[in-house]
Write a protein that holds these residues in place. Structure first.
Motif, mmCIF file in Angstrom:
data_model
loop_
_atom_site.group_PDB
_atom_site.id
_atom_site.type_symbol
_atom_site.label_atom_id
_atom_site.label_comp_id
_atom_site.label_asym_id
_atom_site.label_seq_id
_atom_site.Cartn_x
_atom_site.Cartn_y
_atom_site.Cartn_z
ATOM 1 N N ILE A 54 0.644 -1.101 0.043
ATOM 2 C CA ILE A 54 0.073 -0.012 -0.070
ATOM 3 C C ILE A 54 0.914 1.111 0.120
ATOM 4 N N VAL A 55 0.554 2.234 -0.884
ATOM 5 C CA VAL A 55 1.206 3.476 -0.767
ATOM 6 C C VAL A 55 0.192 4.523 -0.309
ATOM 7 N N GLU A 56 0.518 4.864 0.998
ATOM 8 C CA GLU A 56 -0.408 5.999 1.327
ATOM 9 C C GLU A 56 -0.060 7.316 1.284
ATOM 10 N N CYS A 57 -0.882 8.021 0.546
ATOM 11 C CA CYS A 57 -0.460 9.650 0.102
ATOM 12 C C CYS A 57 -1.806 10.548 0.676
ATOM 13 N N SER A 58 -2.377 10.168 1.512
ATOM 14 C CA SER A 58 -3.634 10.991 1.823
ATOM 15 C C SER A 58 -3.514 12.388 2.229
ATOM 16 N N GLY A 59 -2.271 12.432 2.965
ATOM 17 C CA GLY A 59 -1.996 13.522 3.914
ATOM 18 C C GLY A 59 -2.892 13.886 5.229
ATOM 19 N N ASP A 60 -3.826 12.869 5.388
ATOM 20 C CA ASP A 60 -4.816 12.778 6.188
ATOM 21 C C ASP A 60 -4.287 12.097 7.749
ATOM 22 N N VAL A 61 -4.247 12.288 8.781
ATOM 23 C CA VAL A 61 -3.843 11.515 9.902
ATOM 24 C C VAL A 61 -4.720 10.597 10.322
ATOM 25 N N PHE A 62 -5.989 10.895 10.251
ATOM 26 C CA PHE A 62 -7.239 10.052 10.731
ATOM 27 C C PHE A 62 -7.383 8.935 9.923
ATOM 28 N N HIS A 63 -7.451 9.190 8.582
ATOM 29 C CA HIS A 63 -7.992 8.580 7.551
ATOM 30 C C HIS A 63 -6.797 7.663 7.285
ATOM 31 N N GLY A 64 -5.745 8.179 7.185
ATOM 32 C CA GLY A 64 -4.298 7.216 6.967
ATOM 33 C C GLY A 64 -4.095 6.127 8.066
ATOM 34 N N THR A 65 -4.561 6.502 9.181
ATOM 35 C CA THR A 65 -4.190 5.630 10.515
ATOM 36 C C THR A 65 -5.051 4.698 10.265
ATOM 37 N N GLU A 66 -6.170 4.568 9.812
ATOM 38 C CA GLU A 66 -7.353 3.668 9.570
ATOM 39 C C GLU A 66 -6.861 2.905 8.520
ATOM 40 N N VAL A 67 -6.400 3.491 7.386
ATOM 41 C CA VAL A 67 -6.040 2.339 6.187
ATOM 42 C C VAL A 67 -4.809 1.657 6.500
ATOM 43 N N ILE A 68 -3.826 2.290 7.293
ATOM 44 C CA ILE A 68 -2.831 1.598 7.672
ATOM 45 C C ILE A 68 -2.967 0.327 8.529
ATOM 46 N N GLU A 69 -3.694 0.651 9.687
ATOM 47 C CA GLU A 69 -3.974 -0.423 10.524
ATOM 48 C C GLU A 69 -4.604 -1.744 9.737
ATOM 49 N N ARG A 70 -5.585 -1.311 8.737
ATOM 50 C CA ARG A 70 -6.332 -2.575 8.053
ATOM 51 C C ARG A 70 -5.095 -3.159 7.290
ATOM 52 N N ALA A 71 -4.261 -2.588 6.531
ATOM 53 C CA ALA A 71 -3.335 -2.912 5.688
ATOM 54 C C ALA A 71 -2.628 -3.889 6.483
ATOM 55 N N PHE A 72 -1.923 -3.595 7.886
ATOM 56 C CA PHE A 72 -1.141 -4.411 8.841
ATOM 57 C C PHE A 72 -1.885 -5.823 9.204
ATOM 58 N N GLU A 73 -3.285 -5.663 9.294
ATOM 59 C CA GLU A 73 -4.113 -6.823 9.630
ATOM 60 C C GLU A 73 -3.923 -7.852 8.534
ATOM 61 N N ALA A 74 -3.836 -7.348 7.393
ATOM 62 C CA ALA A 74 -3.586 -8.198 6.119
ATOM 63 C C ALA A 74 -2.147 -8.605 6.017
ATOM 64 N N GLY A 75 -1.414 -7.962 6.580
ATOM 65 C CA GLY A 75 0.232 -8.234 6.702
ATOM 66 C C GLY A 75 0.660 -7.607 5.488
ATOM 67 N N LEU A 76 0.246 -6.399 5.081
ATOM 68 C CA LEU A 76 0.796 -5.708 3.857
ATOM 69 C C LEU A 76 1.734 -4.791 4.499
ATOM 70 N N PRO A 77 2.864 -4.373 3.681
ATOM 71 C CA PRO A 77 3.866 -3.383 4.061
ATOM 72 C C PRO A 77 3.219 -2.086 3.520
ATOM 73 N N VAL A 78 3.617 -0.977 4.219
ATOM 74 C CA VAL A 78 3.007 0.248 3.787
ATOM 75 C C VAL A 78 4.257 1.347 3.752
ATOM 76 N N VAL A 79 4.090 1.988 2.442
ATOM 77 C CA VAL A 79 4.978 3.128 2.095
ATOM 78 C C VAL A 79 4.165 4.444 2.137
ATOM 79 N N THR A 80 4.494 5.374 2.863
ATOM 80 C CA THR A 80 3.766 6.629 3.129
ATOM 81 C C THR A 80 4.623 7.850 2.636
ATOM 82 N N VAL A 81 3.902 8.577 2.192
ATOM 83 C CA VAL A 81 4.309 10.019 1.956
ATOM 84 C C VAL A 81 3.338 11.108 2.960
#
Length: 382
Positions: A54-81
């Motif tokens: 997952i590449v997370e580039c929303s710039g949003d703390v709240f939404h981005g946190t939700e997305v990343i936690e869900r990605a981690f539940e699925a065992g996916l790595p995350v690259v953020t901007v």
């Protein structure tokens, strides 16, 4: 802008990679001239189920946190901007899965330059950012003008202009690379000669006995890049001077650009190839970004947003010295409980904060760092 640029880069220059899904909260019919519009989705599960990274580039703390936690539940790595997310919830997330800041924005570019410096035998003393312009309290009218001119949002323009963004970026660098700050809000040296300013910062770092993170405001030379101030082995001094890096003892390594979305692909390749974290906020941060009032405000005044707003700006602080500060990334759609004065650091006693997953995470981090329980109760009651 970041998402569009990254999508075009992958589509046109990375034939072995595929953009499988693009998560958005906007109506699909609001997009025009968007690359790969057929891959848009409103579902985080749909995004995660069809991705290897997952590449997370929303710039949003709240939404981005939700997305990343869900990605981690699925065992996916995350690259953020998303340095704003990193400095708010990133340390918690770093303990739950693989998260790294991307090369391209200043923090990732500094981390990449740091790796190069170590391979050449340099010892970094200063992690430096070059900031083109600073006005701690710009007007809404001025920010609207520049936002239209640059094609970005007023919020982004304001956070860049009032210094919040550079404070956030340098705190992430400090936490991730083991550096500290010389004072609240950083030095922010006005500079007409980078080598001279770099040497001053290098001396400050050596006086502290620890690398520091800071920035300069250039005049007479281009801004927009990053730099390191380093030392090297004394027996290499003659060779380094011959290589045109000066007589020492402080050497300035400059990366005169950061190309944002055009460089994210490098970090994606790094991760897919099994490379380690380029940079994150670490699981044991020592620095944070506090919200500083820009003007007098009365109790009951509504706060639409902290980062990029006209009520507050961010300043780097040492967590041990300000354990009760409210991270500026948490200030969104909140209200003041009491009056505050210009220059005041906002604490949990000053604001009511709506419940959110981001707030839960920050409070967990504070409790783990032995923040007094009464402060935690105040925030939860809010």
């Amino acid at each position: 802008m970041i998402a569009r640029g990254f999508l075009r880069l992958i589509k046109q220059h990375y034939p072995d990679l595929e953009i499988s899904r693009i998560l958005t909260r906007r109506p699909f019919n609001s997009f025009s001239d968007f690359p790969l519009a057929e891959r848009l989705t409103h579902s985080i599960d749909d995004l995660v189920d069809h991705s290897d990274l997952i590449v997370e580039c929303s710039g949003d703390v709240f939404h981005g946190t939700e997305v990343i936690e869900r990605a981690f539940e699925a065992g996916l790595p995350v690259v953020t901007v998303n340095a704003e997310l990193q400095v708010t919830t990133g340390s918690y997330l770093a303990g739950k899965g693989f998260i790294t800041e991307a090369e391209g924005d200043q923090p990732g570019s500094l981390a990449a330059l740091h790796e190069e410096a170590l391979q050449m035998g340099f010892k970094p003393l200063v992690y430096g950012n070059m900031k083109g312009y600073l006005n701690h309290d710009p007007t809404p009218e001025n920010m609207a003008y520049w936002a239209r001119l640059q094609g970005i949002s007023v919020d982004q323009t304001t956070s860049f202009t009032d210094g919040t963004k550079v404070q956030i970026e340098q705190v992430v660098v400090g936490n991730g690379l083991g550096a500290t700050i010389t004072r609240q809000g950083l030095e922010g040296i006005a500079s007409t000669n980078l080598n001279d300013s770099a040497s001053v910062l290098g001396m400050l770092a050596e006086r502290l006995g620890q690398p520091i993170t800071d920035y300069v405001i250039p005049s007479g030379f281009p801004a927009g890049g990053v730099f390191l101030v380093c030392r090297h082995d004394a027996e290499q001094q003659q060779a380094i001077e011959y290589f045109k890096l000066g007589p020492g003892p402080y050497y300035t390594l400059i990366r005169p650009f950061h190309l944002c979305s055009l460089e994210v692909g490098k970090t994606v390749r790094r991760v897919l190839a099994g490379g380690g974290v380029l940079l994150n906020n670490s699981t044991a941060p020592t620095l944070g970004v506090a919200a500083i009032a820009k003007r007098p405000m009365r109790g009951g005044e509504l706060i639409e947003r902290g980062i990029g707003g006209f009520q507050f700006r961010g300043e780097a602080v040492k967590l041990a010295e300000h354990p009760d500060h409210v991270p500026i990334g948490l200030l969104r759609k909140t209200a003041l409980k009491r009056a505050v004065e210009p220059g005041q650091i906002i604490t949990y006693d000053d604001v009511d904060i709506l419940p959110s997953r981001a707030l839960e995470i920050v409070l967990q981090q504070a409790e783990a760092a032995t923040v007094p329980l009464e402060l935690t109760r105040v925030a939860l009651n809010g």
